[in-house]
Design a protein around this motif. Structure first.
Motif, PDB file in Angstrom:
ATOM      1  N   LYS A 132       4.101  12.192  14.479  1.00 10.03           N
ATOM      2  CA  LYS A 132       2.686  12.296  14.956  1.00 10.03           C
ATOM      3  C   LYS A 132       2.031  10.709  14.433  1.00 10.03           C
ATOM      4  N   ARG A 133       1.123  10.670  15.647  1.00 12.35           N
ATOM      5  CA  ARG A 133       0.523   9.103  15.003  1.00 12.35           C
ATOM      6  C   ARG A 133      -0.521   9.141  14.151  1.00 12.35           C
ATOM      7  N   VAL A 134      -0.274   8.323  13.190  1.00 16.10           N
ATOM      8  CA  VAL A 134      -1.366   8.450  12.071  1.00 16.10           C
ATOM      9  C   VAL A 134      -1.905   7.066  12.045  1.00 16.10           C
ATOM     10  N   SER A 135      -1.498   6.156  12.484  1.00 14.35           N
ATOM     11  CA  SER A 135      -2.116   4.847  12.734  1.00 14.35           C
ATOM     12  C   SER A 135      -2.108   4.185  14.011  1.00 14.35           C
ATOM     13  N   SER A 136      -3.401   3.484  14.509  1.00 11.28           N
ATOM     14  CA  SER A 136      -3.358   2.987  15.771  1.00 11.28           C
ATOM     15  C   SER A 136      -2.847   1.537  15.473  1.00 11.28           C
ATOM     16  N   GLU A 137      -2.603   0.878  14.360  1.00 14.85           N
ATOM     17  CA  GLU A 137      -2.200  -0.587  14.104  1.00 14.85           C
ATOM     18  C   GLU A 137      -0.731  -0.762  13.968  1.00 14.85           C
ATOM     19  N   ILE A 138      -0.149  -1.282  15.088  1.00 20.43           N
ATOM     20  CA  ILE A 138       1.262  -1.497  15.281  1.00 20.43           C
ATOM     21  C   ILE A 138       1.595  -3.078  15.053  1.00 20.43           C
ATOM     22  N   ILE A 139       2.184  -3.523  14.167  1.00 19.55           N
ATOM     23  CA  ILE A 139       2.198  -4.985  13.882  1.00 19.55           C
ATOM     24  C   ILE A 139       3.300  -5.521  14.674  1.00 19.55           C
ATOM     25  N   ALA A 140       4.401  -5.114  14.562  1.00 26.16           N
ATOM     26  CA  ALA A 140       5.573  -5.486  15.261  1.00 26.16           C
ATOM     27  C   ALA A 140       6.627  -4.525  15.432  1.00 26.16           C
ATOM     28  N   THR A 141       7.541  -4.708  16.256  1.00 25.20           N
ATOM     29  CA  THR A 141       8.817  -3.738  16.393  1.00 25.20           C
ATOM     30  C   THR A 141       9.737  -4.000  15.185  1.00 25.20           C
ATOM     31  N   HIS A 142      10.584  -3.063  15.066  1.00 19.45           N
ATOM     32  CA  HIS A 142      11.678  -3.217  14.068  1.00 19.45           C
ATOM     33  C   HIS A 142      12.764  -4.391  14.313  1.00 19.45           C
ATOM     34  N   ILE A 143      12.650  -4.696  15.746  1.00 18.94           N
ATOM     35  CA  ILE A 143      13.829  -5.949  16.199  1.00 18.94           C
ATOM     36  C   ILE A 143      13.096  -7.076  15.558  1.00 18.94           C
ATOM     37  N   ARG A 144      11.669  -7.131  15.831  1.00 21.60           N
ATOM     38  CA  ARG A 144      11.058  -8.543  15.548  1.00 21.60           C
ATOM     39  C   ARG A 144      10.818  -8.731  14.005  1.00 21.60           C
ATOM     40  N   PHE A 145      10.751  -7.486  13.073  1.00 24.72           N
ATOM     41  CA  PHE A 145      11.017  -7.417  11.523  1.00 24.72           C
ATOM     42  C   PHE A 145      12.185  -8.065  11.292  1.00 24.72           C
ATOM     43  N   GLU A 198       0.929  -1.364  -0.276  1.00 26.05           N
ATOM     44  CA  GLU A 198       0.115  -0.168   0.006  1.00 26.05           C
ATOM     45  C   GLU A 198       0.957   1.185   0.116  1.00 26.05           C
ATOM     46  N   GLY A 199       2.120   1.194   0.131  1.00 26.47           N
ATOM     47  CA  GLY A 199       2.945   2.147   0.115  1.00 26.47           C
ATOM     48  C   GLY A 199       3.510   2.819   1.407  1.00 26.47           C
ATOM     49  N   LYS A 200       3.184   2.094   2.285  1.00 18.75           N
ATOM     50  CA  LYS A 200       3.613   2.342   3.824  1.00 18.75           C
ATOM     51  C   LYS A 200       5.106   2.057   4.224  1.00 18.75           C
ATOM     52  N   THR A 201       5.673   2.792   4.925  1.00 22.45           N
ATOM     53  CA  THR A 201       7.125   2.775   5.184  1.00 22.45           C
ATOM     54  C   THR A 201       7.133   1.889   6.256  1.00 22.45           C
ATOM     55  N   LEU A 202       8.396   1.287   6.821  1.00 25.67           N
ATOM     56  CA  LEU A 202       8.574   0.352   7.729  1.00 25.67           C
ATOM     57  C   LEU A 202       8.352   0.998   9.257  1.00 25.67           C
ATOM     58  N   HIS A 203       8.647   2.291   9.247  1.00 24.21           N
ATOM     59  CA  HIS A 203       8.596   3.179  10.454  1.00 24.21           C
ATOM     60  C   HIS A 203       7.020   3.071  10.845  1.00 24.21           C
ATOM     61  N   VAL A 204       6.057   3.343   9.651  1.00 24.43           N
ATOM     62  CA  VAL A 204       4.782   3.669   9.960  1.00 24.43           C
ATOM     63  C   VAL A 204       4.240   2.302  10.444  1.00 24.43           C
ATOM     64  N   LEU A 205       4.457   1.105   9.900  1.00 22.48           N
ATOM     65  CA  LEU A 205       4.091  -0.183  10.368  1.00 22.48           C
ATOM     66  C   LEU A 205       4.548  -0.588  11.727  1.00 22.48           C
ATOM     67  N   CYS A 206       5.574  -0.185  12.174  1.00 20.67           N
ATOM     68  CA  CYS A 206       6.352  -0.573  13.501  1.00 20.67           C
ATOM     69  C   CYS A 206       5.944   0.455  14.476  1.00 20.67           C
ATOM     70  N   SER A 207       5.694   1.618  14.097  1.00 22.70           N
ATOM     71  CA  SER A 207       5.508   2.634  15.088  1.00 22.70           C
ATOM     72  C   SER A 207       4.276   3.181  15.298  1.00 22.70           C
ATOM     73  N   GLY A 208       3.274   3.550  13.941  1.00 23.79           N
ATOM     74  CA  GLY A 208       2.254   4.010  13.563  1.00 23.79           C
ATOM     75  C   GLY A 208       2.531   5.574  13.468  1.00 23.79           C
ATOM     76  N   LYS A 209       3.643   6.033  13.534  1.00 24.27           N
ATOM     77  CA  LYS A 209       3.964   7.377  13.336  1.00 24.27           C
ATOM     78  C   LYS A 209       4.692   8.015  12.178  1.00 24.27           C
ATOM     79  N   VAL A 210       4.389   9.318  11.832  1.00 25.74           N
ATOM     80  CA  VAL A 210       4.786   9.973  10.655  1.00 25.74           C
ATOM     81  C   VAL A 210       5.375  11.319  11.082  1.00 25.74           C
ATOM     82  N   ASN A 211       6.499  11.626  11.377  1.00 27.74           N
ATOM     83  CA  ASN A 211       7.257  12.820  11.445  1.00 27.74           C
ATOM     84  C   ASN A 211       6.658  13.144  12.934  1.00 27.74           C
TER      85      ASN A 211
END
Length: 297
Positions: free
Chosen positions: A38-51, A23-36
């Protein structure tokens, strides 16, 4: 108990990662739900370490995810600064175009000239914290370069405390602070004024003739020898024994005559020689030992 998104990634989470990347999301958005920040998504799949751990254990997943990540990062970098680039007016409504637009040479930032002139003419007063920090810097023996630009001895060492217009306003309002700034100025030792003797730009006929003849005498000669040769040539011209158009052909003769006369008087290029001086560097025989006839013989 650890949060759910800190648990190891399973097959379902892996598919959610791939769907989000498509969908074009970055790893930072998927792991933290934030952009710059600011929180833009409440869905956090896993941390960077787990990925990263899951990518190390599943090479096929890592190959797909890294390819999508590279494309998404490229698109995200292209979107950076899009808001600023598309901005047509400053926040006070002045147009960012034409004569009102200033583009800084180093950073390429766009500035509003009207706002810059207004801030320079009527800057905001510095805060109490800025005044205290500036006073501490001056008491430490530093200059306004540290206050306004964070520079000490030409090197950037810290962030600035206040802008120069603010500092000027503070000095105007606070005479005691202005006195402190004046005392902090570096004392520059002025060099004594040197009297520069400039050549006269007016070239007289005599000077032109002198330069013309002097240029015919080789410059590699010692200065005193060259001056004597030039003097002898001029004397010969004045006496009429030499024509001006004959100087070039007789320069070498004048040089030979000078050295012959100097050697005859004992003051030639070898200088005065002592009779007690050794004739050879590796022997003890002196010039006096070679004399076979006395002065009164």
């Amino acid at each position: 108990m650890r949060p759910t998104h800190s648990k190891p990634i399973d097959a379902d989470k892996a598919q959610r990662f791939l769907s989000g990347l498509r969908e074009g999301k970055t790893l930072h958005v998927l792991c933290s739900g934030k952009v710059n920040g600011k929180r833009v998504s409440s869905e956090i799949i896993a941390t960077h370490i787990r990925f990263r751990e899951y990518c190390a254990e599943h090479p096929d997943f890592a190959r797909q995810a890294n390819a999508l990540l590279a494309e998404n990062m490229k698109a995200a970098n292209a979107r950076r600064g899009e808001f600023k680039r598309s901005q047509t007016h400053c926040k006070f409504g002045h147009p960012l175009s034409g004569d009102n637009l200033l583009i800084e040479g180093r950073t390429k930032f766009r500035r509003c000239r009207v706002c810059m002139a207004r801030r320079a003419a009527a800057p905001r007063p510095p805060s109490e914290d800025q005044i205290q920090r500036a006073t501490a810097v001056l008491n430490a023996g530093q200059t306004i370069s540290r206050i306004c630009w964070g520079v000490i001895n030409g090197k950037k060492v810290a962030d600035r405390i206040m802008s120069h217009p603010k500092l000027t306003l503070l000095r105007q309002r606070d005479p005691e602070f202005d006195r402190l700034v004046s005392l902090s100025r570096p004392r520059v030792r002025r060099q004594p004024t040197k009297i520069l003797l400039r050549r006269n730009n007016i070239i007289t006929p005599e000077m032109a003739e002198y330069n013309q003849i002097a240029n015919l005498v080789p410059y590699q000669l010692p200065r005193d020898v060259r001056d004597d040769v030039i003097q002898s040539i001029f004397l010969a011209i004045i006496e009429g024994s030499l024509q001006r158009d004959q100087v070039h052909a007789h320069v070498r003769q004048f040089i030979r005559d000078h050295y012959r006369e100097a050697n005859r008087l004992g003051v030639g290029k070898y200088g005065l020689v002592s009779l007690d001086a050794p004739i050879f560097a590796d022997g003890n025989m002196t010039r006096g030992d070679t004399i076979v006839r006395g002065l009164w013989d």
